[in-house]
Design a protein around this motif. Structure first.
Motif, PDB file in Angstrom:
ATOM      1  N   LEU A  58      14.743   0.799   9.456  1.00 41.42           N
ATOM      2  CA  LEU A  58      14.798   1.672   8.289  1.00 41.42           C
ATOM      3  C   LEU A  58      14.122   1.052   7.075  1.00 41.42           C
ATOM      4  O   LEU A  58      13.784   1.755   6.119  1.00 41.42           O
ATOM      5  CB  LEU A  58      16.259   2.010   7.942  1.00 41.42           C
ATOM      6  N   GLY A  59      13.941  -0.263   7.086  1.00 40.01           N
ATOM      7  CA  GLY A  59      13.259  -0.910   5.963  1.00 40.01           C
ATOM      8  C   GLY A  59      11.857  -0.383   5.764  1.00 40.01           C
ATOM      9  O   GLY A  59      11.410  -0.185   4.624  1.00 40.01           O
ATOM     10  N   ALA A  60      11.134  -0.141   6.844  1.00 41.15           N
ATOM     11  CA  ALA A  60       9.757   0.326   6.732  1.00 41.15           C
ATOM     12  C   ALA A  60       9.657   1.714   6.098  1.00 41.15           C
ATOM     13  O   ALA A  60       8.873   1.912   5.159  1.00 41.15           O
ATOM     14  CB  ALA A  60       9.089   0.293   8.105  1.00 41.15           C
ATOM     15  N   PRO A  61      10.411   2.725   6.566  1.00 39.62           N
ATOM     16  CA  PRO A  61      10.299   4.034   5.910  1.00 39.62           C
ATOM     17  C   PRO A  61      10.747   4.018   4.462  1.00 39.62           C
ATOM     18  O   PRO A  61      10.220   4.766   3.638  1.00 39.62           O
ATOM     19  CB  PRO A  61      11.186   4.948   6.755  1.00 39.62           C
ATOM     20  N   ALA A  62      11.729   3.170   4.123  1.00 35.36           N
ATOM     21  CA  ALA A  62      12.119   3.063   2.717  1.00 35.36           C
ATOM     22  C   ALA A  62      10.946   2.578   1.871  1.00 35.36           C
ATOM     23  O   ALA A  62      10.695   3.084   0.769  1.00 35.36           O
ATOM     24  CB  ALA A  62      13.310   2.116   2.586  1.00 35.36           C
ATOM     25  N   GLY A  63      10.206   1.612   2.374  1.00 33.30           N
ATOM     26  CA  GLY A  63       9.027   1.142   1.665  1.00 33.30           C
ATOM     27  C   GLY A  63       7.962   2.205   1.553  1.00 33.30           C
ATOM     28  O   GLY A  63       7.304   2.342   0.511  1.00 33.30           O
ATOM     29  N   VAL A  64       7.766   2.985   2.613  1.00 33.33           N
ATOM     30  CA  VAL A  64       6.757   4.043   2.592  1.00 33.33           C
ATOM     31  C   VAL A  64       7.100   5.101   1.550  1.00 33.33           C
ATOM     32  O   VAL A  64       6.236   5.553   0.789  1.00 33.33           O
ATOM     33  CB  VAL A  64       6.622   4.683   3.988  1.00 33.33           C
ATOM     34  N   VAL A  65       8.364   5.532   1.522  1.00 35.61           N
ATOM     35  CA  VAL A  65       8.762   6.571   0.574  1.00 35.61           C
ATOM     36  C   VAL A  65       8.476   6.123  -0.854  1.00 35.61           C
ATOM     37  O   VAL A  65       7.918   6.871  -1.670  1.00 35.61           O
ATOM     38  CB  VAL A  65      10.252   6.913   0.750  1.00 35.61           C
ATOM     39  N   ALA A  66       8.840   4.891  -1.172  1.00 31.72           N
ATOM     40  CA  ALA A  66       8.584   4.376  -2.515  1.00 31.72           C
ATOM     41  C   ALA A  66       7.089   4.292  -2.795  1.00 31.72           C
ATOM     42  O   ALA A  66       6.622   4.646  -3.900  1.00 31.72           O
ATOM     43  CB  ALA A  66       9.240   3.006  -2.674  1.00 31.72           C
ATOM     44  N   ALA A  67       6.318   3.844  -1.812  1.00 33.68           N
ATOM     45  CA  ALA A  67       4.880   3.644  -2.032  1.00 33.68           C
ATOM     46  C   ALA A  67       4.133   4.958  -2.181  1.00 33.68           C
ATOM     47  O   ALA A  67       3.260   5.094  -3.051  1.00 33.68           O
ATOM     48  CB  ALA A  67       4.298   2.828  -0.884  1.00 33.68           C
ATOM     49  N   THR A  68       4.440   5.946  -1.349  1.00 33.56           N
ATOM     50  CA  THR A  68       3.709   7.208  -1.430  1.00 33.56           C
ATOM     51  C   THR A  68       4.006   7.954  -2.721  1.00 33.56           C
ATOM     52  O   THR A  68       3.150   8.680  -3.237  1.00 33.56           O
ATOM     53  CB  THR A  68       4.031   8.101  -0.227  1.00 33.56           C
ATOM     54  N   ARG A  69       5.188   7.776  -3.267  1.00 30.87           N
ATOM     55  CA  ARG A  69       5.487   8.387  -4.565  1.00 30.87           C
ATOM     56  C   ARG A  69       4.641   7.762  -5.668  1.00 30.87           C
ATOM     57  O   ARG A  69       4.296   8.421  -6.655  1.00 30.87           O
ATOM     58  CB  ARG A  69       6.975   8.232  -4.888  1.00 30.87           C
ATOM     59  N   ALA A  70       4.335   6.486  -5.523  1.00 29.80           N
ATOM     60  CA  ALA A  70       3.554   5.787  -6.545  1.00 29.80           C
ATOM     61  C   ALA A  70       2.063   5.822  -6.273  1.00 29.80           C
ATOM     62  O   ALA A  70       1.267   5.434  -7.148  1.00 29.80           O
ATOM     63  CB  ALA A  70       4.025   4.334  -6.631  1.00 29.80           C
ATOM     64  N   ALA A  71       1.647   6.274  -5.090  1.00 32.39           N
ATOM     65  CA  ALA A  71       0.239   6.163  -4.703  1.00 32.39           C
ATOM     66  C   ALA A  71      -0.681   7.013  -5.576  1.00 32.39           C
ATOM     67  O   ALA A  71      -1.751   6.558  -5.983  1.00 32.39           O
ATOM     68  CB  ALA A  71       0.072   6.535  -3.231  1.00 32.39           C
ATOM     69  N   GLY A  72      -0.271   8.258  -5.845  1.00 35.58           N
ATOM     70  CA  GLY A  72      -1.115   9.124  -6.666  1.00 35.58           C
ATOM     71  C   GLY A  72      -1.401   8.532  -8.040  1.00 35.58           C
ATOM     72  O   GLY A  72      -2.571   8.398  -8.435  1.00 35.58           O
ATOM     73  N   GLY A 115       6.190  -1.451   5.143  1.00 33.49           N
ATOM     74  CA  GLY A 115       6.141  -0.013   4.928  1.00 33.49           C
ATOM     75  C   GLY A 115       5.483   0.355   3.618  1.00 33.49           C
ATOM     76  O   GLY A 115       4.674   1.297   3.549  1.00 33.49           O
ATOM     77  N   ALA A 116       5.816  -0.385   2.556  1.00 27.00           N
ATOM     78  CA  ALA A 116       5.226  -0.084   1.250  1.00 27.00           C
ATOM     79  C   ALA A 116       3.712  -0.268   1.274  1.00 27.00           C
ATOM     80  O   ALA A 116       2.960   0.568   0.758  1.00 27.00           O
ATOM     81  CB  ALA A 116       5.858  -0.970   0.185  1.00 27.00           C
ATOM     82  N   SER A 117       3.252  -1.347   1.876  1.00 29.92           N
ATOM     83  CA  SER A 117       1.812  -1.598   1.912  1.00 29.92           C
ATOM     84  C   SER A 117       1.094  -0.585   2.794  1.00 29.92           C
ATOM     85  O   SER A 117       0.005  -0.097   2.447  1.00 29.92           O
ATOM     86  CB  SER A 117       1.540  -3.029   2.404  1.00 29.92           C
ATOM     87  N   LEU A 118       1.693  -0.227   3.925  1.00 28.97           N
ATOM     88  CA  LEU A 118       1.068   0.757   4.805  1.00 28.97           C
ATOM     89  C   LEU A 118       0.975   2.123   4.136  1.00 28.97           C
ATOM     90  O   LEU A 118      -0.048   2.813   4.239  1.00 28.97           O
ATOM     91  CB  LEU A 118       1.861   0.865   6.111  1.00 28.97           C
ATOM     92  N   GLY A 119       2.041   2.535   3.453  1.00 31.12           N
ATOM     93  CA  GLY A 119       2.023   3.830   2.791  1.00 31.12           C
ATOM     94  C   GLY A 119       0.979   3.899   1.694  1.00 31.12           C
ATOM     95  O   GLY A 119       0.225   4.874   1.583  1.00 31.12           O
ATOM     96  N   MET A 120       0.913   2.866   0.877  1.00 27.21           N
ATOM     97  CA  MET A 120      -0.060   2.851  -0.212  1.00 27.21           C
ATOM     98  C   MET A 120      -1.483   2.805   0.330  1.00 27.21           C
ATOM     99  O   MET A 120      -2.373   3.523  -0.141  1.00 27.21           O
ATOM    100  CB  MET A 120       0.210   1.639  -1.106  1.00 27.21           C
ATOM    101  N   MET A 121      -1.717   1.970   1.343  1.00 29.03           N
ATOM    102  CA  MET A 121      -3.061   1.863   1.910  1.00 29.03           C
ATOM    103  C   MET A 121      -3.472   3.163   2.590  1.00 29.03           C
ATOM    104  O   MET A 121      -4.640   3.566   2.524  1.00 29.03           O
ATOM    105  CB  MET A 121      -3.107   0.707   2.912  1.00 29.03           C
ATOM    106  N   ASP A 122      -2.525   3.832   3.230  1.00 30.88           N
ATOM    107  CA  ASP A 122      -2.839   5.065   3.934  1.00 30.88           C
ATOM    108  C   ASP A 122      -3.362   6.128   2.978  1.00 30.88           C
ATOM    109  O   ASP A 122      -4.365   6.797   3.245  1.00 30.88           O
ATOM    110  CB  ASP A 122      -1.595   5.571   4.661  1.00 30.88           C
ATOM    111  N   VAL A 123      -2.671   6.290   1.833  1.00 27.28           N
ATOM    112  CA  VAL A 123      -3.127   7.283   0.866  1.00 27.28           C
ATOM    113  C   VAL A 123      -4.503   6.898   0.319  1.00 27.28           C
ATOM    114  O   VAL A 123      -5.400   7.740   0.209  1.00 27.28           O
ATOM    115  CB  VAL A 123      -2.110   7.423  -0.277  1.00 27.28           C
ATOM    116  N   GLY A 124      -4.688   5.626  -0.006  1.00 23.95           N
ATOM    117  CA  GLY A 124      -5.966   5.191  -0.552  1.00 23.95           C
ATOM    118  C   GLY A 124      -7.114   5.383   0.412  1.00 23.95           C
ATOM    119  O   GLY A 124      -8.168   5.930   0.039  1.00 23.95           O
ATOM    120  N   MET A 125      -6.943   4.976   1.665  1.00 25.59           N
ATOM    121  CA  MET A 125      -8.071   5.049   2.596  1.00 25.59           C
ATOM    122  C   MET A 125      -8.346   6.492   3.008  1.00 25.59           C
ATOM    123  O   MET A 125      -9.504   6.865   3.242  1.00 25.59           O
ATOM    124  CB  MET A 125      -7.797   4.184   3.833  1.00 25.59           C
ATOM    125  N   ASN A 126      -7.307   7.350   3.082  1.00 23.39           N
ATOM    126  CA  ASN A 126      -7.543   8.751   3.406  1.00 23.39           C
ATOM    127  C   ASN A 126      -8.226   9.472   2.251  1.00 23.39           C
ATOM    128  O   ASN A 126      -9.044  10.372   2.478  1.00 23.39           O
ATOM    129  CB  ASN A 126      -6.239   9.436   3.786  1.00 23.39           C
TER     130      ASN A 126
END
Length: 395
Positions: A58-72, A115-126
């Motif tokens: 669950l640590g990974a999705p928690a990081g993703v949720v936080a990162a994708t909210r901040a990615a924009g 999770g945080a790094s993957l989420g942020m990188m995913d939005v940026g590279m897409n």
């Protein structure tokens, strides 16, 4: 998507940008799947049950949720190029931390950072991929996501080999992280600058209405991504555990479950642009999802190592184009900034990719892992019903 093509003078820069975006997707795959073949060893080393491992994940999705909210906002301030590179470096560091985990809290913290790094990188590279695709004037996203799958395949095979050779987990992941940093530094220099993150709407007067429709389309695209990504996460985190502990295979063969999924997904994505262009996104999504659901379901019912690996492989082939189709549609919705659309779909998709495996673990604790792995098959079947949303969003 615009039908115009790049001017001859800008073509070399666009080709460099396409190569750099491809490398970014490849590096993302290397990071995302870096540890999946070593999960059984980490699980055993830390003495975790299926349920506890599920909670740790669950640590990974928690990081993703936080990162994708901040990615924009992060992309608006620093550009998708900067966000992609910085998040990639952070992801490499998180991989090292996973290998050095000594107890449950340290593993959870490392997965949170991953999770945080993957989420942020995913939005940026897409966002980079959508910008390059828009400038080329033809579908490219499936091929870019194919590079991601090539990355996951490479590390899955390397991980299976390292596990078979009894290479220490920490050493294996540290070497991989160093390789990722080198790939980013050398291969991503051609990423587009901040101008790539600005897209003028062709009809500004239609933007408000398009924006309202776009929010509904984003929700549907996110659900489609969620249904697919639950299975991708389950294949990554639980296929090796299922083959090793439920079917009694050795650690090397156990790693081939996810490797088969990754091979099929890479092949499907590398061919996906041409297939989607010829048949359209909705028929491809529906046919592929049917293959994924029936293949995985049959593999689990037969309960044999060869059948299981085949089922995981068919699942990967069937869902191969889901991510590129949904991300491309989200990044090109009128009235919705590309980074915003991608971030919203990413948050739901990654909720499935990284949040699904913990749920699978909790279900496995009560019903058994074979029954828990049937959930991705059911969700893949749901895409057959929901696939029309991708076509409506594209229009």
């Amino acid at each position: 998507m615009s039908e115009t093509t790049a001017a001859p003078g800008t073509a070399p820069a666009l080709r460099r940008a396409r190569r750099a975006a491809t490398v970014a997707f490849l590096a993302h795959g290397l990071i995302a799947a870096a540890w999946v073949a070593r999960i059984p060893q980490i699980k055993g080393h830390l003495g975790l049950s299926d349920g506890v491992l599920g909670l740790a994940l669950l640590g990974a999705p928690a990081g993703v949720v936080a990162a994708t909210r901040a990615a924009g906002p992060a992309i608006a301030r620093w550009s998708s190029r900067t966000v992609t590179l910085a998040a990639g470096a952070a992801g490499a560091a998180a991989v090292v931390a996973i290998g050095l985990s000594w107890n449950l809290p340290s593993l959870v913290a490392a997965l949170l950072a991953l999770g945080a790094s993957l989420g942020m990188m995913d939005v940026g590279m897409n966002a980079q991929g959508v910008a390059v695709e828009r400038r080329y004037g033809r579908p490219l996203m499936s091929g870019l996501h194919g590079a991601y799958s090539v990355g996951t395949l490479a590390v899955a095979l390397a991980g299976a080999g390292a596990a078979h050779a009894h290479v220490p987990v920490a050493a294996h992941l540290a070497v991989l992280a160093a390789a990722v940093l080198a790939v980013l530094a050398i291969g991503c220099r051609g990423l587009l600058d901040a101008s790539a993150d600005v897209h003028e709407e062709p009809d500004a007067d239609a933007a408000p209405a398009a924006g309202r429709a776009g929010r509904w389309a984003l929700a549907m695209l996110g659900v489609i991504g969620l249904c697919s990504f639950v299975g991708e996460g389950a294949m990554a985190d639980w296929s090796a555990v299922y083959l090793k502990e439920d079917l009694g295979t050795g650690p090397g063969l156990a790693g081939l479950g996810y490797a088969g999924c990754a091979v099929a997904m890479a092949a499907g994505r590398l061919a996906g642009d041409a297939v989607v262009a010829r048949f359209g996104p909705v028929p491809v999504l529906r046919a592929g999802s049917l293959v994924a659901a029936t293949g995985l379901g049959a593999g689990l019912l037969l309960a044999h190592p060869a059948a299981a690996v085949t089922g995981f492989t068919l699942f990967g082939l069937g869902v191969a184009v889901v991510a590129p189709v949904t991300f491309s549609a989200a990044g090109n919705l009128p009235g919705v900034p590309a980074a915003t659309g991608i971030a919203r779909v990413t948050s739901l998709g990654y909720l499935g990719l990284l949040g699904g495996p913990p749920v699978i673990g909790l279900l496995a604790e009560g019903a058994g892992l074979p029954w828990a792995l049937a959930v991705p098959a059911v969700l893949a079947a749901m895409i057959v019903v929901l696939g029309g949303a991708a076509g409506r969003a594209g229009r």
